[in-house]
Scaffold this motif. Sequence first.
Motif, mmCIF file in Angstrom:
data_model
loop_
_atom_site.group_PDB
_atom_site.id
_atom_site.type_symbol
_atom_site.label_atom_id
_atom_site.label_comp_id
_atom_site.label_asym_id
_atom_site.label_seq_id
_atom_site.Cartn_x
_atom_site.Cartn_y
_atom_site.Cartn_z
ATOM 1 N N TYR A 66 0.816 -1.213 0.000
ATOM 2 C CA TYR A 66 0.000 0.000 0.000
ATOM 3 C C TYR A 66 0.847 1.260 0.000
ATOM 4 C CZ TYR A 66 -4.221 -2.719 0.470
ATOM 5 O OH TYR A 66 -5.264 -3.580 0.220
ATOM 6 N N VAL A 67 0.361 2.239 -0.738
ATOM 7 C CA VAL A 67 1.018 3.531 -0.879
ATOM 8 C C VAL A 67 -0.018 4.615 -0.591
ATOM 9 C CG1 VAL A 67 2.842 2.809 -2.463
ATOM 10 C CG2 VAL A 67 0.579 3.366 -3.377
ATOM 11 N N GLN A 68 0.383 5.870 -0.765
ATOM 12 C CA GLN A 68 -0.529 6.984 -0.531
ATOM 13 C C GLN A 68 -1.277 7.344 -1.819
ATOM 14 O OE1 GLN A 68 -0.007 6.607 3.075
ATOM 15 N NE2 GLN A 68 -0.997 8.562 2.699
ATOM 16 N N PRO A 69 -2.353 8.104 -1.718
ATOM 17 C CA PRO A 69 -3.130 8.428 -2.918
ATOM 18 C C PRO A 69 -2.399 9.290 -3.939
ATOM 19 C CG PRO A 69 -4.459 8.729 -0.937
ATOM 20 C CD PRO A 69 -3.042 8.520 -0.492
ATOM 21 N N VAL A 70 -1.401 10.060 -3.504
ATOM 22 C CA VAL A 70 -0.606 10.875 -4.427
ATOM 23 C C VAL A 70 0.854 10.805 -4.024
ATOM 24 C CG1 VAL A 70 -2.453 12.470 -5.104
ATOM 25 C CG2 VAL A 70 -1.076 12.968 -3.090
ATOM 26 N N CYS A 71 1.703 11.454 -4.832
ATOM 27 C CA CYS A 71 3.132 11.149 -4.777
ATOM 28 C C CYS A 71 3.892 11.728 -3.595
ATOM 29 C CB CYS A 71 3.797 11.557 -6.081
ATOM 30 S SG CYS A 71 3.507 13.255 -6.550
ATOM 31 N N THR A 72 3.751 13.024 -3.277
ATOM 32 C CA THR A 72 4.523 13.578 -2.166
ATOM 33 C C THR A 72 4.329 12.778 -0.879
ATOM 34 O OG1 THR A 72 4.674 15.843 -3.022
ATOM 35 C CG2 THR A 72 4.754 15.585 -0.643
ATOM 36 N N ASP A 271 4.366 4.970 -6.775
ATOM 37 C CA ASP A 271 4.140 5.916 -5.674
ATOM 38 C C ASP A 271 2.666 6.051 -5.329
ATOM 39 O OD1 ASP A 271 3.470 7.242 -8.028
ATOM 40 O OD2 ASP A 271 4.331 9.155 -7.426
ATOM 41 N N ASN A 272 1.793 5.721 -6.257
ATOM 42 C CA ASN A 272 0.346 5.733 -6.020
ATOM 43 C C ASN A 272 -0.304 4.940 -7.143
ATOM 44 O OD1 ASN A 272 1.063 9.021 -6.794
ATOM 45 N ND2 ASN A 272 -0.079 7.818 -8.298
ATOM 46 N N GLY A 273 -1.600 4.741 -7.048
ATOM 47 C CA GLY A 273 -2.296 4.072 -8.127
ATOM 48 C C GLY A 273 -2.311 4.914 -9.382
ATOM 49 N N LYS A 289 -5.710 7.249 -8.813
ATOM 50 C CA LYS A 289 -4.831 8.156 -8.080
ATOM 51 C C LYS A 289 -5.684 9.287 -7.497
ATOM 52 C CE LYS A 289 -1.235 11.627 -8.910
ATOM 53 N NZ LYS A 289 -0.287 12.198 -9.889
ATOM 54 N N THR A 290 -5.294 9.796 -6.353
ATOM 55 C CA THR A 290 -5.957 10.864 -5.588
ATOM 56 C C THR A 290 -7.088 10.356 -4.710
ATOM 57 O OG1 THR A 290 -7.696 11.627 -7.126
ATOM 58 C CG2 THR A 290 -5.460 12.538 -7.436
ATOM 59 N N THR A 291 -7.473 9.074 -4.818
ATOM 60 C CA THR A 291 -8.598 8.566 -4.033
ATOM 61 C C THR A 291 -8.140 7.561 -2.981
ATOM 62 O OG1 THR A 291 -9.162 6.587 -5.328
ATOM 63 C CG2 THR A 291 -9.942 8.715 -6.170
ATOM 64 N N LEU A 292 -9.027 7.333 -2.014
ATOM 65 C CA LEU A 292 -8.774 6.342 -0.969
ATOM 66 C C LEU A 292 -9.179 4.934 -1.380
ATOM 67 C CD1 LEU A 292 -9.944 8.375 2.159
ATOM 68 C CD2 LEU A 292 -7.590 7.848 1.508
ATOM 69 N N TRP A 293 -9.751 4.774 -2.578
ATOM 70 C CA TRP A 293 -10.073 3.438 -3.073
ATOM 71 C C TRP A 293 -8.796 2.617 -3.269
ATOM 72 C CZ3 TRP A 293 -14.916 2.591 -2.301
ATOM 73 C CH2 TRP A 293 -15.899 3.561 -2.563
ATOM 74 N N GLU A 294 -8.956 1.308 -3.403
ATOM 75 C CA GLU A 294 -7.799 0.434 -3.620
ATOM 76 C C GLU A 294 -7.045 0.824 -4.896
ATOM 77 O OE1 GLU A 294 -6.989 -2.562 -1.256
ATOM 78 O OE2 GLU A 294 -7.908 -0.753 -0.394
ATOM 79 N N GLY A 387 -12.887 10.506 -2.829
ATOM 80 C CA GLY A 387 -12.195 11.288 -3.845
ATOM 81 C C GLY A 387 -13.106 11.552 -5.026
ATOM 82 N N ARG A 388 -12.537 12.045 -6.110
ATOM 83 C CA ARG A 388 -13.337 12.465 -7.260
ATOM 84 C C ARG A 388 -13.522 11.365 -8.301
ATOM 85 N NH1 ARG A 388 -11.076 17.147 -10.292
ATOM 86 N NH2 ARG A 388 -13.100 16.969 -11.342
ATOM 87 N N TYR A 389 -12.700 10.325 -8.278
ATOM 88 C CA TYR A 389 -12.755 9.294 -9.325
ATOM 89 C C TYR A 389 -13.085 7.965 -8.675
ATOM 90 C CZ TYR A 389 -10.418 13.108 -11.662
ATOM 91 O OH TYR A 389 -10.107 14.349 -12.170
ATOM 92 N N ASN A 390 -14.331 7.555 -8.802
ATOM 93 C CA ASN A 390 -14.843 6.473 -7.976
ATOM 94 C C ASN A 390 -15.314 5.256 -8.755
ATOM 95 O OD1 ASN A 390 -14.881 8.023 -5.302
ATOM 96 N ND2 ASN A 390 -15.993 9.395 -6.658
ATOM 97 N N ASN A 391 -14.959 5.182 -10.018
ATOM 98 C CA ASN A 391 -15.470 4.128 -10.877
ATOM 99 C C ASN A 391 -14.468 2.984 -11.021
ATOM 100 O OD1 ASN A 391 -17.294 2.878 -12.504
ATOM 101 N ND2 ASN A 391 -17.193 4.331 -14.185
ATOM 102 N N TRP A 392 -14.923 1.906 -11.668
ATOM 103 C CA TRP A 392 -14.049 0.840 -12.145
ATOM 104 C C TRP A 392 -13.806 1.172 -13.618
ATOM 105 C CZ3 TRP A 392 -18.262 0.428 -9.069
ATOM 106 C CH2 TRP A 392 -18.084 -0.137 -7.810
#
Length: 474
Positions: A66-72, A271-273, A289-294, A387-392
Amino acid sequence: MESTRPLLVIAVLMNLVLLGAAKPPHIIFIVADDLGWNDVGWNNDQMFTPNLDKMASRGVILNSSYVQPVCTPSRNCYMTGYYPFHTGLQHIAILPDRAGYMPTKFPTLPEKLKPLGYSNHMVGKWHLGFCNWNYTPTYRGFDSFMGFYNGKEDYYTRMIATGYDFRFNDSVYHPQEGEYSTNVITNRAIEIMDSVDPVNDQLYLYLPFQSVHVPLQVPERFENIYSNITTKDRRTYCGMVSALDEAVGNITSALRDRGFMDNALIVFTTDNGGPTYTYSNNLPLRGSKTTLWEGGTRGVAFVYSDNLLNKTGYTNNEMIHAVDWFPTLLKLAGGEPDAGIDGVNQWPTISSGAPSARSEFVYNIDEIFKNAGIRIGQYKLIEGSPGRYNNWTPLPPQTAPDWSNASFPEHQLFDLEADPTEHHDIANDHPDVVSKLLDRLNFHKATMVPANFPPANPASYPTNFGGNWSPGWC
């Protein structure tokens, strides 16, 4: 049979002595930028990544890394072993004109490796702050740095927004005009190998590639690999993945040719999805990326070594978090992490397939976005909007419904063992589990420091520094 027992005991003792006296390994830590779950050959046979595939299949694929939703925030984890909400870097990435930074009170991995005799070198993307020289790589434990401070620079011109961003140590540096940045990073990595003795020295080589972050740019020969893909941007993105694969293959060959692989560990992680909105793909995982989803937080990763891993050629499903790399690699190098860090030593898990040293981790706590996530065992709790992108998101050129404005209940609960793709919110069915995870999340919230996300500062502008993004304004 009795007469052989003393010989067996002696042999075991000799092995223990030899293991205790073994030299710490060379560590090569490779980070891909914005690489999607479905954008590597071992998850998607349409991707051409033969070098990565070979190492992954012969090493250990980390299937629950597991990583964080974004890079920094992820880079903060690798460098300090602390969750971003403990260092103030929990809210998005550091922007070029904002004075965000990784606090100097947290020792970095190269700073801890230095007294152990390591030669520490970095090539690629920093993205952990640069408004003051004290926040830049050669002031945070690296003997050399070639790369850029920000994210999203042009692969050929090294420009980001209105300024130039590329350095060799402290100096502005201009590689050969028109040279693709992935090749620049590769060539510098090989140059570093030629400056280090593989037998008498210990090398820590941190290679946070720019690839495969936007802008979508790649030499045509890589794009042509995917001539069957009709969507131009997806074809370019996939070509960028293959260019990264070739770079990793060239670096691995150079390590082997120079004798480093006799005692080396290679870590590869994203670094993230993947950002599905810029043509990466995370199927079958949900989100971006940017979301808490897997899809935003479960990253492709593997480890490889010729001889340091006791169990190889398999997929490891044990829970590992980005903060764990700090203590794991430091212990492997012969050091001891400071008490109180968030990471745990996962070497027995990684090297031998032992059960994970953790049963819990925090996805993130962001008081600005007002969202958070925690996992305990099989259960995952999301608080607020993921987050803003919640789809498959399907592969292009298919289109997907826009869920960017979807509304969600205050708390969602998922059983990731039964439902790894997060289709079924079971919060209403298991209020006791929600309560348990919420108690732990609130425990962690009590330790959070405020996000270091100051307003834009015109003192940062490249016009003040000869057209370059430069330290010296905070």
